[in-house]
Design a protein around this motif. Sequence first.
Motif, mmCIF file in Angstrom:
data_model
loop_
_atom_site.group_PDB
_atom_site.id
_atom_site.type_symbol
_atom_site.label_atom_id
_atom_site.label_comp_id
_atom_site.label_asym_id
_atom_site.label_seq_id
_atom_site.Cartn_x
_atom_site.Cartn_y
_atom_site.Cartn_z
ATOM 1 N N THR A 1 -12.155 -6.784 5.797
ATOM 2 C CA THR A 1 -11.529 -5.529 5.411
ATOM 3 C C THR A 1 -10.024 -5.567 5.669
ATOM 4 N N LEU A 2 -9.643 -6.063 6.854
ATOM 5 C CA LEU A 2 -8.218 -6.148 7.168
ATOM 6 C C LEU A 2 -7.514 -7.130 6.240
ATOM 7 N N LYS A 3 -8.176 -8.260 5.954
ATOM 8 C CA LYS A 3 -7.547 -9.288 5.118
ATOM 9 C C LYS A 3 -7.291 -8.769 3.697
ATOM 10 N N VAL A 4 -8.320 -8.187 3.072
ATOM 11 C CA VAL A 4 -8.127 -7.715 1.695
ATOM 12 C C VAL A 4 -7.142 -6.544 1.671
ATOM 13 N N ALA A 5 -7.163 -5.695 2.714
ATOM 14 C CA ALA A 5 -6.224 -4.571 2.744
ATOM 15 C C ALA A 5 -4.794 -5.081 2.897
ATOM 16 N N LEU A 6 -4.599 -6.130 3.685
ATOM 17 C CA LEU A 6 -3.263 -6.711 3.846
ATOM 18 C C LEU A 6 -2.775 -7.315 2.532
ATOM 19 N N ALA A 7 -3.663 -8.064 1.863
ATOM 20 C CA ALA A 7 -3.282 -8.671 0.577
ATOM 21 C C ALA A 7 -2.899 -7.585 -0.407
ATOM 22 N N ALA B 1 0.543 -6.059 0.451
ATOM 23 C CA ALA B 1 1.688 -6.907 0.105
ATOM 24 C C ALA B 1 2.016 -6.779 -1.386
ATOM 25 N N VAL B 2 0.983 -6.891 -2.235
ATOM 26 C CA VAL B 2 1.213 -6.779 -3.688
ATOM 27 C C VAL B 2 1.707 -5.379 -4.030
ATOM 28 N N ASN B 3 1.075 -4.379 -3.406
ATOM 29 C CA ASN B 3 1.395 -2.982 -3.713
ATOM 30 C C ASN B 3 2.836 -2.641 -3.343
ATOM 31 N N ALA B 4 3.316 -3.164 -2.210
ATOM 32 C CA ALA B 4 4.680 -2.867 -1.786
ATOM 33 C C ALA B 4 5.667 -3.356 -2.846
ATOM 34 N N VAL B 5 5.437 -4.585 -3.342
ATOM 35 C CA VAL B 5 6.358 -5.163 -4.328
ATOM 36 C C VAL B 5 6.204 -4.472 -5.686
ATOM 37 N N MET B 6 4.969 -4.434 -6.200
ATOM 38 C CA MET B 6 4.772 -3.899 -7.548
ATOM 39 C C MET B 6 5.024 -2.394 -7.598
ATOM 40 N N GLY B 7 4.656 -1.675 -6.537
ATOM 41 C CA GLY B 7 4.896 -0.237 -6.516
ATOM 42 C C GLY B 7 6.380 0.087 -6.575
ATOM 43 N N THR B 8 7.171 -0.656 -5.798
ATOM 44 C CA THR B 8 8.619 -0.455 -5.813
ATOM 45 C C THR B 8 9.187 -0.806 -7.185
ATOM 46 N N THR C 1 -5.252 2.257 -5.054
ATOM 47 C CA THR C 1 -4.099 2.690 -4.266
ATOM 48 C C THR C 1 -2.783 2.620 -5.038
ATOM 49 N N LEU C 2 -2.865 2.353 -6.334
ATOM 50 C CA LEU C 2 -1.626 2.194 -7.115
ATOM 51 C C LEU C 2 -0.617 3.325 -6.909
ATOM 52 N N PRO C 3 -1.054 4.607 -6.923
ATOM 53 C CA PRO C 3 -0.035 5.674 -6.878
ATOM 54 C C PRO C 3 0.738 5.761 -5.563
ATOM 55 N N PHE C 4 0.191 5.253 -4.458
ATOM 56 C CA PHE C 4 0.795 5.535 -3.152
ATOM 57 C C PHE C 4 2.254 5.088 -3.050
ATOM 58 N N VAL C 5 2.525 3.805 -3.312
ATOM 59 C CA VAL C 5 3.893 3.314 -3.137
ATOM 60 C C VAL C 5 4.806 3.891 -4.225
ATOM 61 N N LEU D 1 1.774 1.883 4.083
ATOM 62 C CA LEU D 1 0.861 2.205 5.189
ATOM 63 C C LEU D 1 -0.252 3.144 4.725
ATOM 64 N N LEU D 2 0.117 4.135 3.898
ATOM 65 C CA LEU D 2 -0.903 5.059 3.406
ATOM 66 C C LEU D 2 -1.929 4.331 2.541
ATOM 67 N N SER D 3 -1.446 3.415 1.689
ATOM 68 C CA SER D 3 -2.383 2.682 0.838
ATOM 69 C C SER D 3 -3.286 1.795 1.700
ATOM 70 N N PHE D 4 -2.721 1.252 2.768
ATOM 71 C CA PHE D 4 -3.504 0.421 3.686
ATOM 72 C C PHE D 4 -4.599 1.255 4.356
ATOM 73 N N ALA D 5 -4.212 2.444 4.829
ATOM 74 C CA ALA D 5 -5.190 3.327 5.473
ATOM 75 C C ALA D 5 -6.301 3.703 4.495
ATOM 76 N N ARG D 6 -5.913 3.965 3.256
ATOM 77 C CA ARG D 6 -6.883 4.335 2.232
ATOM 78 C C ARG D 6 -7.838 3.173 1.960
ATOM 79 N N ALA D 7 -7.292 1.951 1.970
ATOM 80 C CA ALA D 7 -8.097 0.780 1.634
ATOM 81 C C ALA D 7 -9.154 0.494 2.699
ATOM 82 N N LEU D 8 -8.863 0.852 3.958
ATOM 83 C CA LEU D 8 -9.799 0.545 5.044
ATOM 84 C C LEU D 8 -11.168 1.164 4.809
ATOM 85 N N GLY D 9 -11.193 2.367 4.210
ATOM 86 C CA GLY D 9 -12.468 3.054 4.056
ATOM 87 C C GLY D 9 -13.047 3.002 2.664
#
Lengths: 273, 293
Positions: free
Chosen positions: A61-67, A70-77, A149-153, A200-208
């Motif tokens: 769960t942590l691994k896929v959420a981290l991956a 990382a993508v979301n931070a770049v692509m979202g921005t 989680t696309l909308p978060f960033v 961080l919000l997208s990460f929190a969302r991904a955990l559950g």
Amino acid sequence: MRRPLGTRAPLLAVRGAALAYLLAFVALPVAALAREGFRGGAAKFVAALASDQARAALGLTLKVALAMAAVNAVMGTWIAYVLVRRPFPGRAVVDALVDLPFAIPTLVTGVMLVALYGPQSTLGALAGASGLRLMYAPPGIVIALLFVTLPFVVRAVQPVLLELDVGQEEAALTLGASPWTAFRRVLLPPLVPAITSGTLLSFARALGEFGAIVVVSGNIPGRTLTAAVLVYGEIESGRPQVAAAVSTALLSFAFALIVTVDWLQRRARHAVL
Amino acid sequence: MPSSEATAAVRIGARPPLRPGAALGRVLLLLVPGAYLAALLLAPLFAVVRAAFAHGPLAFAAAVSSPLALHAFAMTALTTAVAVVLNTAFGLAIAWVLVRDDFRGRRLLSGLVDLPFAVSPVMIGLMAMLLFGTGGWLLPATRALHLRVLFGWPAMALATTFVSLPLVVRELVPVLEEAGIAEEEAARTLGASRWQTLRHVVLPTVRWGLLYGVVLTTARCLGEFGAVLLVSGAMPGQTETATLLVYRLLEERRDAEAHAVAVVLATASVALLAAMKLVESRRNREHAAEGAA
């Protein structure tokens, strides 16, 4: 504080209703969950988290959420930048499209992704032939999380970018900076808090996340079984204590992230004012 | 349309020389996020629509209008209706208390509102089972009332309500904060009752925010899956919502029918998204008009 005119009874009634609703609907269920997680003491709580299956699920769960993060931070921005600074025909439609994941049921997200990238589809078969397994494997989980989680960033960065003056960026370009340098040295620094909050919000969302993952992951214990799906399995097999322990740990972590983001955002607002 | 960079150069009158590869860079700047969104959002949406109609429109119509499917849609409508009504009424009260009221522990209340965002749907299902199941804290109360909560619509509605609780509150809090207390106090000073103040001052002020929150809540409730899966028992024709039906059809390897029901859900989501955007643009327009006045 100022007291409005009239008796306080209606005010107390509204306050009481709001409090009672939140206590009954949120506090009570969470308390029941924590109590079950710690049934049999802290040692049993730790033992539930330390079992091989739980460790593997939490690790995945942590691994896929981290991956995903990382993508979301770049692509979202990147998407937010293009939406704000690079007007193009059809921008309003693309802007609306970014909110689609908030409207689409997560289970339907999973169904959609399997329909396109699953082993029975043309694309999935092509990827499979070249040795890349998308669905029923960790990459599929990351893709599902990226969708959800696309909308978060994007939505965190967009308003900050709108407020930023274009002047500094233009000055940098006029002085001969490359667009990339101008972005990195001028535009990026003020965006960092917003990018951090959104990520961080997208990460929190991904955990559950459950609905999208349960369809795309294949749920192979130890390999593609995430924590939320493990919780589901433990409940179904009549082991609520393990389920509650894993849930309590995940929930506390996710809630700590959300509180941190709230604090970051309030601090950023005060810094601006 | 000229890019902001180009307009700047024209305005100042000295265009920096284009580096080699700059044109390619500009194309990639737009192309990469475009391709990302297409691959992540649009292509899967088209794929599922195509799959749903793979056996023709008649098969699609049969799949979404079978008695079990119609019952599932009705269950989704029921749980959504309960959650939307509860969360709109109490959401308004909670938002008002958060912004206008003042007492110790108010910040804690704000944290409680956000808590459901941190909770996975399966955990909500687990909580409901712990509260209403064997040995649960609330079981004696529901027994006394002769109410069957777990594995029935009450638990499904309650779980859906929990999931969507923060949405209306989070939409209303900034609107109420921005509006300020002056108009409410003016109404009260001029002799309006609290009820009149609510109807003629508070509700008109927050109406677009409230509507947006309601649409968002509806979208979230229609799609609820994990929590409902656990607390409903997922009995076909009894406690099966539309998302549960999709899941069962997938498990039974009836993919075409699953895709058809999924497309109905996706269509409803897209319609709600359009409604959200409509509300947003109306709100922005009124905001701009007020700013100009």
